[in-house]
Write an enzyme that holds these catalytic residues in place. Structure first.
Site, PDB file in Angstrom:
ATOM      1  N   ASN A   9     -22.938  90.010  -1.478  1.00 12.20           N
ATOM      2  CA  ASN A   9     -21.668  90.173  -0.765  1.00 12.20           C
ATOM      3  C   ASN A   9     -21.221  91.609  -0.992  1.00 12.20           C
ATOM      4  OD1 ASN A   9     -19.055  90.124   0.173  1.00 12.20           O
ATOM      5  ND2 ASN A   9     -18.273  88.776  -1.453  1.00 12.20           N
ATOM      6  N   LYS A  11     -18.823  93.195   0.273  1.00 13.12           N
ATOM      7  CA  LYS A  11     -17.370  93.402   0.392  1.00 13.12           C
ATOM      8  C   LYS A  11     -17.109  94.645   1.266  1.00 13.12           C
ATOM      9  CE  LYS A  11     -16.880  90.991  -3.926  1.00 13.12           C
ATOM     10  NZ  LYS A  11     -16.081  90.669  -5.081  1.00 13.12           N
ATOM     11  N   HIS A 102     -13.998  83.113   0.814  1.00  9.22           N
ATOM     12  CA  HIS A 102     -14.082  83.895  -0.426  1.00  9.22           C
ATOM     13  C   HIS A 102     -12.693  84.014  -1.042  1.00  9.22           C
ATOM     14  CE1 HIS A 102     -14.574  87.230  -3.177  1.00  9.22           C
ATOM     15  NE2 HIS A 102     -15.864  86.948  -3.165  1.00  9.22           N
ATOM     16  N   GLU A 104     -11.158  86.373  -2.344  1.00 12.26           N
ATOM     17  CA  GLU A 104     -10.377  87.552  -1.932  1.00 12.26           C
ATOM     18  C   GLU A 104      -9.706  87.316  -0.585  1.00 12.26           C
ATOM     19  OE1 GLU A 104     -13.540  90.389  -2.517  1.00 12.26           O
ATOM     20  OE2 GLU A 104     -13.351  90.070  -4.679  1.00 12.26           O
ATOM     21  N   GLU A 174     -17.421  80.245  -7.465  1.00 10.65           N
ATOM     22  CA  GLU A 174     -17.022  81.563  -7.948  1.00 10.65           C
ATOM     23  C   GLU A 174     -15.686  81.472  -8.680  1.00 10.65           C
ATOM     24  OE1 GLU A 174     -19.166  84.865  -5.598  1.00 10.65           O
ATOM     25  OE2 GLU A 174     -17.243  84.494  -4.650  1.00 10.65           O
ATOM     26  N   GLY A 180     -15.754  90.438 -10.317  1.00 13.50           N
ATOM     27  CA  GLY A 180     -15.500  91.872 -10.465  1.00 13.50           C
ATOM     28  C   GLY A 180     -14.907  92.257 -11.811  1.00 13.50           C
ATOM     29  N   SER A 220     -19.571  88.358 -11.429  1.00  9.71           N
ATOM     30  CA  SER A 220     -20.196  89.269 -12.391  1.00  9.71           C
ATOM     31  C   SER A 220     -21.659  88.929 -12.683  1.00  9.71           C
ATOM     32  CB  SER A 220     -19.379  89.337 -13.686  1.00  9.71           C
ATOM     33  OG  SER A 220     -18.082  89.842 -13.410  1.00  9.71           O
TER      34      SER A 220
HETATM   35  P1  PGA Z   1     -18.906  90.287  -8.390  1.00 10.71           P
HETATM   36  O1  PGA Z   1     -18.386  89.562  -7.064  1.00 10.71           O
HETATM   37  O2  PGA Z   1     -20.382  89.995  -8.511  1.00 10.71           O
HETATM   38  O3  PGA Z   1     -18.616  91.733  -8.170  1.00 10.71           O
HETATM   39  O4  PGA Z   1     -18.151  89.693  -9.531  1.00 10.71           O
HETATM   40  C1  PGA Z   1     -18.883  88.306  -6.657  1.00 10.71           C
HETATM   41  C2  PGA Z   1     -18.208  87.870  -5.386  1.00 10.71           C
HETATM   42  O5  PGA Z   1     -17.004  88.116  -5.223  1.00 10.71           O
HETATM   43  O6  PGA Z   1     -18.852  87.267  -4.505  1.00 10.71           O
END
Ligand code: PGA
Length: 256
Positions: A9, A11, A102, A104, A174, A180, A220
């Site tokens: 992903n 983003k 997601h 976010e 997640e 992140g 992460s």
């Molecule tokens: P990250 O994000 O690996 O940077 O923690 C995962 C995601 O939001 O899909």
């Protein structure tokens, strides 16, 4: 037999030129692994280029096999929805996957379980495979309600989706506190949730569907922790954010 599925992903990272370079670099360094499915999910602005460059690279490099997904879409077919992109538009580009719900999008852009449900239905109608994201906040986990919260999301997000439709779905667990932040869930905690999700899918649908369902962990994921996550019985893959926009890290994750 569930085939492992690793998706990146991106983003809001990598512009069109950077996306093209990423795919070319990835193809150049790619080691053939037949037993894994791989997807990248760039921003809308590079989807068309990504599909074309992936096709070019596959034509040149037999071992290279990745798929392209989007990070979001709207559920309507067309109309006065300024700034939105429809499932038909994605399908016409050759997009195979779409990330839906997601955290976010839920936290920053007002995505609700109802809109997630509508988007999943719309994606399935267009034969785009949804990657449904679910997971709890730190507060919910600390209160001891992570499992009930996440399973409730699943029930709402999959409302009125039939057995025949749901087989192309992937679920990504997640935990929001792990995204992140560098703090990943322990493989045991992640597996416990993925197992609970599989159990819920068994309850809503049946044993066959739940046993074939691909459940990813996300939050992460990096080259140093992918192996122990993938060793868990109910974790079938990963949805990777930050580490998916660096070719070497993403390849190391794929080659866990
Ligand atoms: P990250 O994000 O690996 O940077 O923690 C995962 C995601 O939001 O899909």
């Amino acid at each position: 037999m569930r085939i492992p599925f690793i998706a990146g992903n991106w983003k809001m990272n990598l512009n069109n030129n950077e996306a093209i370079k990423f795919i070319q670099d990835m193809s150049f360094k790619f080691e053939n692994r037949n037993n894994i499915k791989i997807a990248i999910c760039p921003p809308f602005t590079s989807l068309r280029s990504a599909v074309i460059v992936v096709e070019d690279e596959i034509a040149k490099n037999e071992g290279f096999k990745i798929m392209v997904g989007a990070q979001n879409m709207y559920f309507e077919e067309s109309g006065a929805y300024t700034g939105e992109v429809s499932p038909g538009m994605l399908k016409s580009l050759g997009i195979e996957y779409v990330i839906i719900g997601h955290s976010e999008r839920r936290e920053l852009f007002g995505e609700t379980d109802e809109s997630v449900n509508n988007k999943i239905k719309a994606a399935l109608k267009h034969e785009i495979k949804p990657i449904l994201c679910v997971g709890e906040t730190l507060k919910i986990r600390e209160e001891g309600n992570a499992v009930s919260y996440t399973l409730n999301q699943i029930r709402k997000d999959l409302k009125d989706i039939s057995k025949s439709e749901v087989s192309s779905l992937t679920i990504a667990y997640e935990p929001i506190w792990a995204i992140g932040t560098g703090k990943n869930a322990t493989p045991q905690d992640a597996n416990e949730m993925c197992k609970a999700i599989r159990g819920e899918i068994r309850k809503i649908y049946d044993n066959g569907i739940s046993e074939n369902l691909i459940i990813q962990y996300g939050g992460s994921v990096k080259p140093s922790n992918i192996k122990e996550l993938m060793a868990m019985p109910d974790i079938d893959g990963a949805l990777v954010g930050g580490a998916s926009i660096k070719v070497d890290d993403f390849l190391a994750i794929i080659n866990y």
